[in-house]
Design an enzyme around this catalytic site. Structure first.
Site, PDB file in Angstrom:
ATOM      1  CG  HIS A 218      -1.927   0.980   1.368  1.00 36.87           C
ATOM      2  ND1 HIS A 218      -1.675   2.289   1.732  1.00 36.87           N
ATOM      3  CD2 HIS A 218      -3.265   0.895   1.187  1.00 36.87           C
ATOM      4  CE1 HIS A 218      -2.821   2.950   1.765  1.00 36.87           C
ATOM      5  NE2 HIS A 218      -3.800   2.133   1.431  1.00 36.87           N
TER       6      HIS A 218
ATOM      7  CG  ASP B 182       0.492  -2.043   6.123  1.00 33.38           C
ATOM      8  OD1 ASP B 182      -0.422  -2.050   6.976  1.00 33.38           O
ATOM      9  OD2 ASP B 182       0.369  -1.535   4.997  1.00 33.38           O
TER      10      ASP B 182
ATOM     11  CD  GLN C  22      -6.949  -4.242   4.161  1.00 36.49           C
ATOM     12  OE1 GLN C  22      -7.873  -4.993   4.488  1.00 36.49           O
ATOM     13  NE2 GLN C  22      -7.167  -3.007   3.768  1.00 36.49           N
TER      14      GLN C  22
ATOM     15  CE  LYS D 160      -7.437   0.057   6.203  1.00 31.19           C
ATOM     16  NZ  LYS D 160      -8.193   0.506   5.034  1.00 31.19           N
TER      17      LYS D 160
ATOM     18  CB  CYS E 118      -3.632   3.250  -1.697  1.00 35.45           C
ATOM     19  SG  CYS E 118      -4.780   4.575  -1.360  1.00 35.45           S
TER      20      CYS E 118
HETATM   21  C1  LIG Z   1      -2.529  -2.593   3.482  1.00 37.22           C
HETATM   22  C2  LIG Z   1      -2.861  -1.225   3.999  1.00 37.22           C
HETATM   23  N1  LIG Z   1      -1.917  -0.523   4.617  1.00 37.22           N
HETATM   24  C3  LIG Z   1      -2.149   0.699   5.108  1.00 37.22           C
HETATM   25  C4  LIG Z   1      -3.373   1.288   4.981  1.00 37.22           C
HETATM   26  C5  LIG Z   1      -3.587   2.657   5.536  1.00 37.22           C
HETATM   27  O1  LIG Z   1      -4.510   2.610   6.569  1.00 37.22           O
HETATM   28  P1  LIG Z   1      -5.192   3.946   7.119  1.00 37.22           P
HETATM   29  O2  LIG Z   1      -5.811   4.605   5.931  1.00 37.22           O
HETATM   30  O3  LIG Z   1      -6.191   3.443   8.101  1.00 37.22           O
HETATM   31  O4  LIG Z   1      -4.113   4.754   7.733  1.00 37.22           O
HETATM   32  C6  LIG Z   1      -4.392   0.615   4.317  1.00 37.22           C
HETATM   33  C7  LIG Z   1      -5.710   1.247   4.094  1.00 37.22           C
HETATM   34  O5  LIG Z   1      -6.428   0.921   3.192  1.00 37.22           O
HETATM   35  C8  LIG Z   1      -4.134  -0.685   3.827  1.00 37.22           C
HETATM   36  O6  LIG Z   1      -5.078  -1.381   3.193  1.00 37.22           O
END
Ligand SMILES: Cc1ncc(COP(=O)(O)O)c(C=O)c1O
Length: 404
Positions: free
Chosen positions: A119, A196, A199, A222, A362
């Site tokens: 991401h 990270d 998910q 999430k 993203c």
């Molecule tokens: C794999 C992953 N990492 C990071 C993020 C960023 O999360 P946040 O927007 O809650 O900061 C997301 C959000 O969609 C994500 O799917």
């Protein structure tokens, strides 16, 4: 997952005359009334600023904030609550790793390893810090099914690699990355691992001691909690040595006109007034998930993924990206349909009351790598049902009919 739907008031909504089918859970999940009530209860009965007050409300708010930390630390199997920093969400947590650890420890000649389907929140902070420090970024190549193999990781773990930053579960492919095994390899070579977990934390049982990583980032929204709050877990011996991320009230020990000294962890990393109500909602979400059981949630999502995989075989030109076996994915399926734009599919589905996401999610570089500008993503959670998958499949068929 019987009986959970009644806890989610929004699922009763009608969209374009039909009952909402919410399949955009990878973007954000819906909130059960237990979370909504916890937040309202905090504001109705306990609201005050924390740590600084000597009055009862401030003491209650402080206790609730620290109880939330304990709850979330327990939920991810942390050794102690002090290892858990509250942040605005996974993005801020990942930025914190790059700008605190990265800025202090990287230099020209060093390498950071990233996956090739990260991401942007786990890529752009590293691009920035690489530019500032002179370190280089290398990418682990996933195979044609969007899986990262240990041989590839071992091959790229040269003496120059100082840190590997990887997603635990891909928000496009659903791939579950073998983080525990990668941490095993990295530890042998003295390489740190940042994960990270945006998910993964909502869908998999996770345990910091078992995983063996050094940093773990995730978001409340999430996983049934509110927006604007998340966490960064850091192994204690690393956290103790990290420089603060932001400076100001709440994170100091003593301040004179010339100099400031800083508080102990975790306060050292939480400058300013935190989102106390958010953390209370986060803890209520963790309670809710625990009550249902992460294992049961995982099995439910695998079941939905298998059901969807069978049903969409009937649709000509539709291709799901990522691992072929539904049980290798978290509860999501991103797909393309030959000759039809992903946005158009999502737009037709919306006409039928079905919420999905379309675009690059993203993760632009990976879409470019596989020759797509975007995909349509249906992502599930504990409240989704096979009847909703039937409606999705019917909707996709309609979209193909209209758009071909
Ligand atoms: C794999 C992953 N990492 C990071 C993020 C960023 O999360 P946040 O927007 O809650 O900061 C997301 C959000 O969609 C994500 O799917």
């Amino acid at each position: 997952m019987k009986n959970v739907r009644k806890d989610f008031p929004i699922l009763e909504r009608k969209i374009n005359g039909r009952r909402l089918v919410y399949l955009d859970n990878a973007a954000t999940s819906q909130k059960p009334k237990q979370v909504l009530e916890a937040i309202a209860g905090y504001y109705s009965n306990h609201n005050a600023n924390i740590h600084r007050g000597l009055h009862l409300l401030s003491e209650e708010a402080t206790a609730m904030y620290e109880e939330s930390r304990k709850k979330i630390a327990g939920f991810i199997g942390a050794n102690c609550p002090e290892e858990l920093i509250f942040t605005k969400g996974a993005t801020e947590s990942l930025n914190m790793v790059a700008t605190t650890w990265g800025a202090a420890n990287l230099k020209k000649g060093d390498t950071i390893l990233l996956g090739d389907f990260e991401h942007h929140s786990n890529m752009v902070p590293w691009l920035e810090i690489a530019e500032k420090t002179g370190a280089e970024i290398e990418y682990l190549e996933s195979d044609e099914n969007g899986e990262i193999h240990l041989e590839e990781v071992e091959k790229k773990m040269t003496g120059r690699v100082k840190l590997i930053s990887l997603t635990h579960a891909s928000n496009v492919l659903g791939t579950i990355v073998p983080i525990k095994e990668i941490c095993g390899l990295a530890t042998e070579k003295g390489i740190l691992v940042s994960v990270d977990g945006a998910q993964a934390a909502p869908h998999l049982e996770i345990n910091m001691a078992d995983l063996g990583c050094d940093f773990y980032s995730f978001s409340a929204h999430k996983m049934l909690g509110p927006m604007g709050v998340g966490a960064l877990w850091v192994k204690r011996e690393i956290l103790e040595r990290l420089n603060p991320y932001e400076f100001g009230g709440g994170m100091i020990d003593e301040v004179s006109y010339q100099k400031a000294t800083y508080a102990a962890i975790p306060a050292r990393f939480e400058a300013g007034t935190p989102n106390v109500a958010g953390t209370v909602g986060f803890a209520a979400a963790a309670d809710y998930l625990e009550k249902i059981g992460m294992d049961d949630i995982r099995q439910h999502e695998i079941g939905l993924n298998k059901y969807l995989s069978e049903k969409i075989k009937e649709i000509d030109g539709l291709k799901v990206v990522g691992p072929k076996e539904p049980e290798k994915r978290t509860g999501l399926a991103s797909f393309s349909i030959a000759g039809i734009h992903a946005h158009d599919v999502a737009s037709v589905l919306n006409d039928y009351g079905i919420a999905v996401r379309a675009g690059h999610h993203c993760v632009m570089p990976y879409h470019a790598k596989i020759g797509l500008t975007g995909t349509t993503r249906a992502s599930f959670y504990l409240y989704n049902t096979e009847e909703e998958i039937d409606r999705l499949v019917e909707g996709i068929k309609k979209a193909v009919e209209i758009l071909s």
